[in-house]
Design a protein around this motif. Structure first.
Motif, PDB file in Angstrom:
ATOM      1  N   LEU A 108      -5.868  16.433   0.360  1.00  0.00           N
ATOM      2  CA  LEU A 108      -5.090  15.354   0.986  1.00  0.00           C
ATOM      3  C   LEU A 108      -5.044  15.579   2.488  1.00  0.00           C
ATOM      4  N   GLN A 109      -6.190  15.449   3.143  1.00  0.00           N
ATOM      5  CA  GLN A 109      -6.294  15.782   4.560  1.00  0.00           C
ATOM      6  C   GLN A 109      -5.421  14.902   5.445  1.00  0.00           C
ATOM      7  N   ASP A 110      -5.112  13.690   4.994  1.00  0.00           N
ATOM      8  CA  ASP A 110      -4.334  12.773   5.830  1.00  0.00           C
ATOM      9  C   ASP A 110      -2.842  13.083   5.796  1.00  0.00           C
ATOM     10  N   LEU A 111      -2.418  13.980   4.930  1.00  0.00           N
ATOM     11  CA  LEU A 111      -0.992  14.254   4.769  1.00  0.00           C
ATOM     12  C   LEU A 111      -0.673  15.685   5.174  1.00  0.00           C
ATOM     13  N   ASN A 112       0.376  15.824   5.964  1.00  0.00           N
ATOM     14  CA  ASN A 112       0.899  17.141   6.323  1.00  0.00           C
ATOM     15  C   ASN A 112       2.328  17.247   5.821  1.00  0.00           C
ATOM     16  N   PRO A 145       9.444  27.669  10.505  1.00  0.00           N
ATOM     17  CA  PRO A 145       8.796  26.438  10.028  1.00  0.00           C
ATOM     18  C   PRO A 145       7.293  26.631   9.883  1.00  0.00           C
ATOM     19  N   MET A 146       6.726  25.911   8.941  1.00  0.00           N
ATOM     20  CA  MET A 146       5.293  25.966   8.692  1.00  0.00           C
ATOM     21  C   MET A 146       4.777  24.551   8.471  1.00  0.00           C
ATOM     22  N   LYS A 147       3.527  24.316   8.830  1.00  0.00           N
ATOM     23  CA  LYS A 147       2.893  23.024   8.576  1.00  0.00           C
ATOM     24  C   LYS A 147       1.840  23.224   7.499  1.00  0.00           C
ATOM     25  N   ILE A 148       2.008  22.517   6.393  1.00  0.00           N
ATOM     26  CA  ILE A 148       1.135  22.665   5.236  1.00  0.00           C
ATOM     27  C   ILE A 148       0.121  21.529   5.214  1.00  0.00           C
ATOM     28  N   THR A 149      -1.137  21.884   5.062  1.00  0.00           N
ATOM     29  CA  THR A 149      -2.213  20.899   4.893  1.00  0.00           C
ATOM     30  C   THR A 149      -2.904  21.181   3.577  1.00  0.00           C
ATOM     31  N   ALA A 170      -1.532  26.939   5.533  1.00  0.00           N
ATOM     32  CA  ALA A 170      -0.250  26.901   6.246  1.00  0.00           C
ATOM     33  C   ALA A 170      -0.457  27.404   7.666  1.00  0.00           C
ATOM     34  N   GLU A 171      -0.004  26.620   8.626  1.00  0.00           N
ATOM     35  CA  GLU A 171      -0.093  27.017  10.032  1.00  0.00           C
ATOM     36  C   GLU A 171       1.285  27.452  10.507  1.00  0.00           C
ATOM     37  N   ILE A 172       1.362  28.680  11.015  1.00  0.00           N
ATOM     38  CA  ILE A 172       2.629  29.245  11.484  1.00  0.00           C
ATOM     39  C   ILE A 172       2.502  29.603  12.952  1.00  0.00           C
ATOM     40  N   GLU A 173       3.469  29.194  13.736  1.00  0.00           N
ATOM     41  CA  GLU A 173       3.507  29.579  15.153  1.00  0.00           C
ATOM     42  C   GLU A 173       4.206  30.925  15.261  1.00  0.00           C
TER      43      GLU A 173
END
Length: 371
Positions: free
Chosen positions: A245-249, A237-241, A292-295
């Protein structure tokens, strides 16, 4: 009186001299070294990496004309939704003189052959009615007439296609109408009415009339360093910013890791792609810059200390345990085994307990003033 004044001046000078001496002496004395102190804590720790890239549609199609000519009408504009088969533009044909000459010659030849076939059939039909020729001979001449008629129609169609880009027999499939090949949003129309366009062939790619893409099927495309690519697994999984659109992930799932590295600013990097799960109602535009933030790894309920409290020497790691005997503090150097680090805190697997106090980096003057 003068004597009294002289004594006063001498006393003042002496005091200034003594005060200066005492001040300089105190300044020259070594100050006690003060260190930060930390207490280990049990917490969750994770190592993440941030990848820069952009949002793109998975499939973006360039719609090109089937003939060369001039744009006479644009029926759509960028941002419009089109279904597969919708007409985007109309093209007026500019015939190639060589092809036009050949097509006209073919029509003239077909006309001559048809005239001769009609004459032959008329004669044969008269003889057949008089029963002077066999039915087989009559059918052959009749067949020749039909073939001549078909050839004349085909020649006329070919002439109309070369001259006008459309013929009476294929008006619905006219090549002068540029149609979208997929359903989606028109991202760009790089041509204007009056522009010349050419069809795609072995010598050129042809003129792009419009770029169309399905904006409900998006991917994140970016590059990751070779030092971290080995920790990636498909499906992570990845979190896209999105920068705009800084308020939406948005959530995404890793679906592609390039097997080959590319050099970028002197570093080897690997391309990755992730399927973006876009919520309904969010209008994402193609080409948005995103991160994209990946753990990469995580550890739960582990003992941690600030990484600044660890001394690294070769392959070994040490901490300094604080011993307070009431008069002064002493520090015992103790080897420890460390684990995962997030860049701020680090896991200590062995060699430390929750009750220990650990010495951190030295407090400098600026730190004391800030306190």
């Amino acid at each position: 009186m003068k004597r009294y004044s002289k004594l006063m001046i001498a006393a003042i000078v002496a005091l200034v001299f003594i005060g200066t001496f005492v001040f300089l002496w105190k300044k020259s004395q070594p100050k006690p070294v003060v260190y930060n102190e930390f207490t280990p804590k049990v917490t969750n720790i994770s190592k993440t990496t941030v990848i820069t890239g952009k949002i793109e549609p998975r499939n973006e199609v360039n719609v090109k004309p089937q003939i060369s000519g001039i744009i006479t009408q644009l029926l759509k504009e960028a941002g419009d939704y089109v279904n597969a088969g919708d007409v985007i533009a109309k093209v007026k044909v500019i015939p190639d003189m060589g092809q036009l000459s050949n097509a006209e010659s073919r029509v003239r030849l077909a006309t001559i052959n048809l005239r001769q076939a009609k004459l032959d059939f008329s004669r044969e039909e008269s003889l057949f009615n008089q029963k002077l020729v066999s039915a087989d001979e009559y059918d052959k001449v009749k067949q020749a007439l039909r073939q001549a008629e078909e050839e004349r129609m085909a020649a006329e169609d070919a002439l109309e296609v070369v001259r006008d880009g459309i013929s009476r027999s294929n008006a619905k499939a006219s090549s002068t109408l540029v149609r979208s090949t997929i359903s989606g949003i028109i991202l760009d129309i790089p041509v204007k009415v009056g522009n010349s366009v050419i069809l795609s062939n072995t010598f050129n790619d042809g003129t792009t009339i419009a770029s169309v893409a399905n904006m409900n099927d998006l991917i994140f495309r970016g590059n990751i360093d070779e030092t971290e690519v080995g920790q990636l697994v498909l499906g992570m999984p990845m979190k896209i910013t999105i920068g705009a659109l800084q308020d939406l992930n948005f959530e995404a799932a890793l679906e592609y890791i390039s097997p080959k590295a590319v050099e970028n600013n002197g570093a080897n990097q690997f391309e990755i792609k992730a399927a973006v799960r876009v919520l309904k109602g969010n209008k994402i535009r193609s080409g948005y810059s995103a991160t994209a933030e990946i753990e990469l790894a995580h550890a739960n309920n582990v003992l941690t200390v600030p990484e600044s409290a660890i001394e690294f020497k070769g392959d070994s790691t040490f901490v300094y345990i604080i011993k307070d005997n009431g008069k002064e503090k002493t520090y015992d150097r103790k080897p420890v085994i460390t684990g995962l680090s997030d860049g701020v805190d680090i896991e200590v697997k062995k060699g430390l307990s929750k009750t220990d106090k650990v010495r951190g980096p030295k407090i400098v003057k600026e730190d004391e003033e800030n306190k």
